[in-house]
Motif scaffolding. Structure first.
Motif, PDB file in Angstrom:
ATOM      1  N   GLY A 289      -9.875  72.618  45.714  1.00  0.00           N
ATOM      2  CA  GLY A 289     -10.785  73.397  45.096  1.00  0.00           C
ATOM      3  C   GLY A 289     -10.888  74.924  45.216  1.00  0.00           C
ATOM      4  N   ALA A 290      -9.936  75.194  46.101  1.00  0.00           N
ATOM      5  CA  ALA A 290      -9.689  76.948  46.425  1.00  0.00           C
ATOM      6  C   ALA A 290      -9.086  77.437  45.104  1.00  0.00           C
ATOM      7  CB  ALA A 290      -8.687  76.916  47.556  1.00  0.00           C
ATOM      8  N   VAL A 291      -8.373  76.692  44.329  1.00  0.00           N
ATOM      9  CA  VAL A 291      -7.826  77.624  43.251  1.00  0.00           C
ATOM     10  C   VAL A 291      -9.021  77.905  42.231  1.00  0.00           C
ATOM     11  CG1 VAL A 291      -6.957  75.530  41.774  1.00  0.00           C
ATOM     12  CG2 VAL A 291      -5.838  77.853  41.558  1.00  0.00           C
ATOM     13  N   ARG A 292      -9.975  77.052  42.353  1.00  0.00           N
ATOM     14  CA  ARG A 292     -11.352  77.204  41.360  1.00  0.00           C
ATOM     15  C   ARG A 292     -12.008  78.298  41.406  1.00  0.00           C
ATOM     16  NH1 ARG A 292     -13.631  71.469  39.915  1.00  0.00           N
ATOM     17  NH2 ARG A 292     -15.267  72.977  39.646  1.00  0.00           N
ATOM     18  N   ILE A 293     -11.824  79.106  42.653  1.00  0.00           N
ATOM     19  CA  ILE A 293     -12.789  80.116  42.951  1.00  0.00           C
ATOM     20  C   ILE A 293     -12.004  81.381  42.726  1.00  0.00           C
ATOM     21  CG2 ILE A 293     -13.995  78.818  44.527  1.00  0.00           C
ATOM     22  CD1 ILE A 293     -12.994  80.428  46.923  1.00  0.00           C
ATOM     23  N   LEU A 294     -10.791  81.558  42.454  1.00  0.00           N
ATOM     24  CA  LEU A 294     -10.082  82.537  42.455  1.00  0.00           C
ATOM     25  C   LEU A 294     -10.409  83.576  41.352  1.00  0.00           C
ATOM     26  CD1 LEU A 294      -6.331  81.422  42.525  1.00  0.00           C
ATOM     27  CD2 LEU A 294      -7.840  82.376  44.509  1.00  0.00           C
ATOM     28  N   ASP A 295     -11.009  83.132  40.263  1.00  0.00           N
ATOM     29  CA  ASP A 295     -11.980  83.957  39.220  1.00  0.00           C
ATOM     30  C   ASP A 295     -12.783  84.847  39.452  1.00  0.00           C
ATOM     31  OD1 ASP A 295      -9.652  83.613  37.328  1.00  0.00           O
ATOM     32  OD2 ASP A 295     -10.551  82.083  36.642  1.00  0.00           O
ATOM     33  N   TYR A 296     -13.571  84.203  40.507  1.00  0.00           N
ATOM     34  CA  TYR A 296     -14.805  84.630  41.050  1.00  0.00           C
ATOM     35  C   TYR A 296     -14.610  85.601  42.425  1.00  0.00           C
ATOM     36  CZ  TYR A 296     -16.542  80.885  38.249  1.00  0.00           C
ATOM     37  OH  TYR A 296     -16.744  79.967  37.148  1.00  0.00           O
ATOM     38  N   MET A 297     -13.603  85.647  42.800  1.00  0.00           N
ATOM     39  CA  MET A 297     -13.248  86.691  43.801  1.00  0.00           C
ATOM     40  C   MET A 297     -13.256  87.909  43.569  1.00  0.00           C
ATOM     41  SD  MET A 297     -12.336  84.343  46.257  1.00  0.00           S
ATOM     42  CE  MET A 297     -11.452  85.113  47.609  1.00  0.00           C
ATOM     43  N   ASP A 298     -13.722  88.845  44.455  1.00  0.00           N
ATOM     44  CA  ASP A 298     -14.040  90.410  44.266  1.00  0.00           C
ATOM     45  C   ASP A 298     -12.866  91.002  44.764  1.00  0.00           C
ATOM     46  OD1 ASP A 298     -14.729  93.076  44.269  1.00  0.00           O
ATOM     47  OD2 ASP A 298     -16.821  92.821  44.900  1.00  0.00           O
ATOM     48  N   TRP A 299     -11.516  91.205  44.296  1.00  0.00           N
ATOM     49  CA  TRP A 299     -10.462  91.549  44.777  1.00  0.00           C
ATOM     50  C   TRP A 299     -10.515  92.863  45.005  1.00  0.00           C
ATOM     51  CZ3 TRP A 299      -8.026  87.707  46.419  1.00  0.00           C
ATOM     52  CH2 TRP A 299      -8.034  86.733  45.573  1.00  0.00           C
ATOM     53  N   ASP A 300     -11.254  93.843  44.622  1.00  0.00           N
ATOM     54  CA  ASP A 300     -11.454  95.463  45.021  1.00  0.00           C
ATOM     55  C   ASP A 300     -12.158  95.387  46.329  1.00  0.00           C
ATOM     56  OD1 ASP A 300     -10.456  96.520  42.726  1.00  0.00           O
ATOM     57  OD2 ASP A 300     -12.163  96.628  41.706  1.00  0.00           O
ATOM     58  N   ASN A 301     -13.205  94.446  46.532  1.00  0.00           N
ATOM     59  CA  ASN A 301     -13.784  94.274  47.958  1.00  0.00           C
ATOM     60  C   ASN A 301     -12.886  93.945  48.991  1.00  0.00           C
ATOM     61  OD1 ASN A 301     -16.011  93.901  49.982  1.00  0.00           O
ATOM     62  ND2 ASN A 301     -16.024  91.721  49.072  1.00  0.00           N
ATOM     63  N   ILE A 302     -12.000  92.843  48.642  1.00  0.00           N
ATOM     64  CA  ILE A 302     -10.902  92.207  49.695  1.00  0.00           C
ATOM     65  C   ILE A 302     -10.041  93.406  49.983  1.00  0.00           C
ATOM     66  CG2 ILE A 302      -9.514  90.609  49.737  1.00  0.00           C
ATOM     67  CD1 ILE A 302     -11.207  88.584  47.863  1.00  0.00           C
ATOM     68  N   ARG A 303      -9.498  94.001  48.850  1.00  0.00           N
ATOM     69  CA  ARG A 303      -8.546  95.312  49.102  1.00  0.00           C
ATOM     70  C   ARG A 303      -9.131  96.485  50.017  1.00  0.00           C
ATOM     71  NH1 ARG A 303      -8.116  96.304  44.279  1.00  0.00           N
ATOM     72  NH2 ARG A 303      -6.314  95.042  43.718  1.00  0.00           N
ATOM     73  N   GLU A 304     -10.143  96.444  49.759  1.00  0.00           N
ATOM     74  CA  GLU A 304     -10.972  97.869  50.500  1.00  0.00           C
ATOM     75  C   GLU A 304     -11.504  97.353  51.885  1.00  0.00           C
ATOM     76  OE1 GLU A 304     -14.117  99.188  47.904  1.00  0.00           O
ATOM     77  OE2 GLU A 304     -12.555  99.665  46.344  1.00  0.00           O
ATOM     78  N   ASN A 305     -11.739  96.111  52.238  1.00  0.00           N
ATOM     79  CA  ASN A 305     -12.012  95.695  53.608  1.00  0.00           C
ATOM     80  C   ASN A 305     -11.014  94.583  54.041  1.00  0.00           C
ATOM     81  OD1 ASN A 305     -14.896  96.836  53.622  1.00  0.00           O
ATOM     82  ND2 ASN A 305     -15.002  95.732  51.574  1.00  0.00           N
ATOM     83  N   PRO A 306      -9.829  95.204  54.432  1.00  0.00           N
ATOM     84  CA  PRO A 306      -8.967  94.006  54.922  1.00  0.00           C
ATOM     85  C   PRO A 306      -9.214  93.612  56.349  1.00  0.00           C
ATOM     86  CG  PRO A 306      -7.874  96.448  55.157  1.00  0.00           C
ATOM     87  CD  PRO A 306      -9.331  96.410  54.346  1.00  0.00           C
ATOM     88  N   LYS A 307      -9.257  92.358  56.405  1.00  0.00           N
ATOM     89  CA  LYS A 307      -9.220  91.605  57.402  1.00  0.00           C
ATOM     90  C   LYS A 307      -8.599  90.054  57.542  1.00  0.00           C
ATOM     91  CE  LYS A 307     -13.802  92.113  56.887  1.00  0.00           C
ATOM     92  NZ  LYS A 307     -15.034  91.922  57.168  1.00  0.00           N
ATOM     93  N   PRO A 308      -8.021  89.687  58.542  1.00  0.00           N
ATOM     94  CA  PRO A 308      -7.244  88.412  58.478  1.00  0.00           C
ATOM     95  C   PRO A 308      -8.109  87.343  57.674  1.00  0.00           C
ATOM     96  CG  PRO A 308      -7.103  89.409  60.734  1.00  0.00           C
ATOM     97  CD  PRO A 308      -8.258  90.149  59.865  1.00  0.00           C
ATOM     98  N   PHE A 309      -7.406  86.562  56.942  1.00  0.00           N
ATOM     99  CA  PHE A 309      -7.977  85.384  56.221  1.00  0.00           C
ATOM    100  C   PHE A 309      -7.258  84.148  56.784  1.00  0.00           C
ATOM    101  CE2 PHE A 309      -8.648  82.529  53.058  1.00  0.00           C
ATOM    102  CZ  PHE A 309     -10.109  82.293  52.545  1.00  0.00           C
ATOM    103  N   ILE A 310      -7.740  83.320  57.291  1.00  0.00           N
ATOM    104  CA  ILE A 310      -7.064  82.187  57.886  1.00  0.00           C
ATOM    105  C   ILE A 310      -7.049  80.584  57.459  1.00  0.00           C
ATOM    106  CG2 ILE A 310      -6.565  81.121  60.275  1.00  0.00           C
ATOM    107  CD1 ILE A 310      -8.300  83.904  61.155  1.00  0.00           C
ATOM    108  N   GLY A 311      -6.156  80.074  57.077  1.00  0.00           N
ATOM    109  CA  GLY A 311      -6.199  78.630  56.765  1.00  0.00           C
ATOM    110  C   GLY A 311      -4.772  78.092  55.980  1.00  0.00           C
ATOM    111  N   PHE A 312      -4.955  77.016  55.732  1.00  0.00           N
ATOM    112  CA  PHE A 312      -3.573  76.306  55.051  1.00  0.00           C
ATOM    113  C   PHE A 312      -3.986  75.212  54.076  1.00  0.00           C
ATOM    114  CE2 PHE A 312      -4.729  73.123  58.393  1.00  0.00           C
ATOM    115  CZ  PHE A 312      -4.083  71.801  57.928  1.00  0.00           C
ATOM    116  N   SER A 313      -3.078  74.434  53.781  1.00  0.00           N
ATOM    117  CA  SER A 313      -3.180  73.470  52.529  1.00  0.00           C
ATOM    118  C   SER A 313      -3.739  74.120  51.395  1.00  0.00           C
ATOM    119  CB  SER A 313      -4.348  72.482  53.343  1.00  0.00           C
ATOM    120  OG  SER A 313      -4.271  71.259  52.362  1.00  0.00           O
ATOM    121  N   ASP A 314      -4.850  73.462  50.862  1.00  0.00           N
ATOM    122  CA  ASP A 314      -5.394  73.945  49.571  1.00  0.00           C
ATOM    123  C   ASP A 314      -5.539  75.578  49.487  1.00  0.00           C
ATOM    124  OD1 ASP A 314      -6.345  73.367  46.961  1.00  0.00           O
ATOM    125  OD2 ASP A 314      -8.358  74.124  47.860  1.00  0.00           O
TER     126      ASP A 314
END
Length: 164
Positions: free
Chosen positions: A85-110
Protein backbone atom coordinates in the motif's frame (compact mmCIF):
# COMPACT_ATOMS: atom_id res chain seq x y z
CA UNK A 1 21.82 12.70 0.24
CA UNK A 2 21.79 14.81 3.37
CA UNK A 3 23.63 13.53 6.44
CA UNK A 4 21.91 11.63 9.22
CA UNK A 5 20.14 13.67 11.84
CA UNK A 6 21.06 11.79 15.04
CA UNK A 7 18.18 10.81 17.31
CA UNK A 8 19.50 10.41 20.84
CA UNK A 9 17.39 9.02 23.70
CA UNK A 10 14.59 11.45 24.50
CA UNK A 11 13.84 12.07 20.82
CA UNK A 12 10.22 11.68 19.73
CA UNK A 13 9.32 9.14 17.05
CA UNK A 14 6.00 9.39 15.23
CA UNK A 15 4.47 6.06 14.19
CA UNK A 16 2.79 6.03 10.78
CA UNK A 17 1.09 3.19 8.91
CA UNK A 18 1.56 3.85 5.18
CA UNK A 19 0.82 0.27 4.19
CA UNK A 20 -1.15 -2.68 5.50
CA UNK A 21 -2.95 -3.03 8.81
CA UNK A 22 -0.86 -4.42 11.64
CA UNK A 23 -1.10 -6.63 14.70
CA UNK A 24 -1.86 -4.31 17.63
CA UNK A 25 -0.17 -6.60 20.17
CA UNK A 26 3.06 -6.59 18.15
CA UNK A 27 2.78 -2.82 17.71
CA UNK A 28 2.51 -2.37 21.48
CA UNK A 29 5.53 -4.65 22.07
CA UNK A 30 7.50 -2.65 19.49
CA UNK A 31 6.52 0.63 21.13
CA UNK A 32 7.68 -0.74 24.49
CA UNK A 33 11.05 -1.57 22.92
CA UNK A 34 11.38 1.95 21.49
CA UNK A 35 10.51 3.43 24.89
CA UNK A 36 13.06 1.16 26.58
CA UNK A 37 15.65 2.64 24.20
CA UNK A 38 14.69 6.06 25.57
CA UNK A 39 12.48 7.29 22.72
CA UNK A 40 9.19 9.04 23.22
CA UNK A 41 6.58 7.61 20.87
CA UNK A 42 3.59 9.37 19.29
CA UNK A 43 0.85 7.13 17.89
CA UNK A 44 -1.99 8.95 16.14
CA UNK A 45 -5.49 7.45 16.16
CA UNK A 46 -5.61 7.48 12.34
CA UNK A 47 -3.19 4.56 12.02
CA UNK A 48 -5.85 2.25 13.47
CA UNK A 49 -8.29 2.96 10.63
CA UNK A 50 -9.17 0.15 8.25
CA UNK A 51 -9.82 0.10 4.52
CA UNK A 52 -9.90 -3.54 3.44
CA UNK A 53 -6.32 -4.80 4.07
CA UNK A 54 -4.89 -1.26 4.45
CA UNK A 55 -4.43 0.92 7.55
CA UNK A 56 -7.00 3.45 6.30
CA UNK A 57 -7.56 5.08 2.93
CA UNK A 58 -4.67 6.44 0.89
CA UNK A 59 -5.16 10.10 1.84
CA UNK A 60 -5.42 9.34 5.56
CA UNK A 61 -2.20 7.32 5.50
CA UNK A 62 -0.36 10.03 3.54
CA UNK A 63 -1.70 12.81 5.77
CA UNK A 64 -0.21 11.17 8.86
CA UNK A 65 3.22 11.11 7.22
CA UNK A 66 2.88 14.70 5.97
CA UNK A 67 1.74 15.92 9.38
CA UNK A 68 4.69 14.24 11.13
CA UNK A 69 7.16 15.90 8.75
CA UNK A 70 5.71 19.34 9.48
CA UNK A 71 5.42 18.80 13.26
CA UNK A 72 8.49 20.27 15.04
CA UNK A 73 7.79 18.05 18.06
CA UNK A 74 8.46 14.92 15.97
CA UNK A 75 12.16 14.12 15.50
CA UNK A 76 11.82 10.99 13.35
CA UNK A 77 9.14 8.86 11.73
CA UNK A 78 8.92 5.08 11.91
CA UNK A 79 6.50 2.81 10.07
CA UNK A 80 4.25 0.42 11.94
CA UNK A 81 4.79 -2.29 9.30
CA UNK A 82 5.20 -2.93 5.61
CA UNK A 83 2.95 -5.25 3.65
CA UNK A 84 1.33 -3.48 0.73
CA UNK A 85 0.00 0.00 0.00
CA UNK A 86 2.89 2.44 0.42
CA UNK A 87 3.23 3.11 -3.30
CA UNK A 88 -0.45 4.15 -3.35
CA UNK A 89 0.21 7.21 -1.15
CA UNK A 90 3.14 8.68 -3.09
CA UNK A 91 0.87 11.02 -5.09
CA UNK A 92 -0.51 12.44 -1.84
CA UNK A 93 2.85 13.17 -0.23
CA UNK A 94 3.78 16.83 0.32
CA UNK A 95 7.30 16.67 -1.10
CA UNK A 96 8.07 20.37 -0.45
CA UNK A 97 7.12 19.90 3.21
CA UNK A 98 9.26 16.78 3.46
CA UNK A 99 12.24 18.51 1.79
CA UNK A 100 11.97 21.55 4.09
CA UNK A 101 11.60 19.48 7.27
CA UNK A 102 14.20 16.72 7.03
CA UNK A 103 14.00 14.02 9.65
CA UNK A 104 14.79 10.31 9.57
CA UNK A 105 12.05 8.18 8.00
CA UNK A 106 12.41 4.53 9.06
CA UNK A 107 11.04 1.31 7.64
CA UNK A 108 11.52 -1.55 5.20
CA UNK A 109 9.59 -3.95 2.99
CA UNK A 110 6.75 -2.13 1.20
CA UNK A 111 7.93 1.13 2.77
CA UNK A 112 10.99 0.99 0.51
CA UNK A 113 8.87 2.79 -2.11
CA UNK A 114 8.59 5.79 0.23
CA UNK A 115 12.25 5.57 1.32
CA UNK A 116 13.38 5.63 -2.31
CA UNK A 117 11.06 8.51 -3.22
CA UNK A 118 12.25 10.59 -0.25
CA UNK A 119 15.87 10.13 -1.31
CA UNK A 120 15.15 10.77 -4.99
CA UNK A 121 12.81 13.75 -4.63
CA UNK A 122 14.17 15.50 -1.52
CA UNK A 123 17.68 14.16 -0.90
CA UNK A 124 16.71 13.67 2.75
CA UNK A 125 18.19 10.95 4.93
CA UNK A 126 16.23 7.72 5.47
CA UNK A 127 16.83 4.53 7.44
CA UNK A 128 16.12 1.18 5.82
CA UNK A 129 15.50 -0.47 9.17
CA UNK A 130 12.96 -2.21 11.37
CA UNK A 131 9.28 -1.37 11.41
CA UNK A 132 7.69 -1.06 14.86
CA UNK A 133 6.12 -4.55 14.75
CA UNK A 134 9.57 -5.98 13.90
CA UNK A 135 10.72 -5.19 17.43
CA UNK A 136 8.27 -7.72 18.88
CA UNK A 137 10.67 -10.57 19.58
CA UNK A 138 13.66 -8.92 17.88
CA UNK A 139 17.17 -10.03 18.79
CA UNK A 140 19.22 -7.81 21.09
CA UNK A 141 21.75 -7.32 18.27
CA UNK A 142 19.01 -5.94 16.00
CA UNK A 143 17.78 -3.55 18.67
CA UNK A 144 21.33 -2.41 19.50
CA UNK A 145 22.20 -1.83 15.82
CA UNK A 146 18.97 0.14 15.34
CA UNK A 147 19.72 2.34 18.35
CA UNK A 148 23.27 3.00 17.16
CA UNK A 149 22.09 3.74 13.60
CA UNK A 150 19.67 6.36 14.90
CA UNK A 151 22.03 8.04 17.34
CA UNK A 152 24.81 8.14 14.73
CA UNK A 153 27.25 5.78 16.44
CA UNK A 154 26.85 2.70 14.22
CA UNK A 155 30.30 2.05 12.84
CA UNK A 156 29.78 -1.32 11.18
CA UNK A 157 27.63 -4.43 11.34
CA UNK A 158 29.63 -7.61 11.76
CA UNK A 159 28.15 -10.67 10.07
CA UNK A 160 28.95 -14.19 11.12
CA UNK A 161 28.02 -16.61 8.32
CA UNK A 162 25.43 -14.15 7.02
CA UNK A 163 23.86 -13.48 10.42
CA UNK A 164 24.27 -10.65 12.87
Amino acid sequence: MKKIIPLPPGSRLGVCAPSARFDIEKLNLGIQTLETLGFKVSVPDEIFKKKRYLAGNDRVRANVVNRFFSDPAIDGIICARGGFGAVRILDYMDWDNIRENPKPFIGFSDTTAILSAIIDITGNFVVHGPNVVSFAGALKETIDAFSKALNGTLDKIVLNKGRV
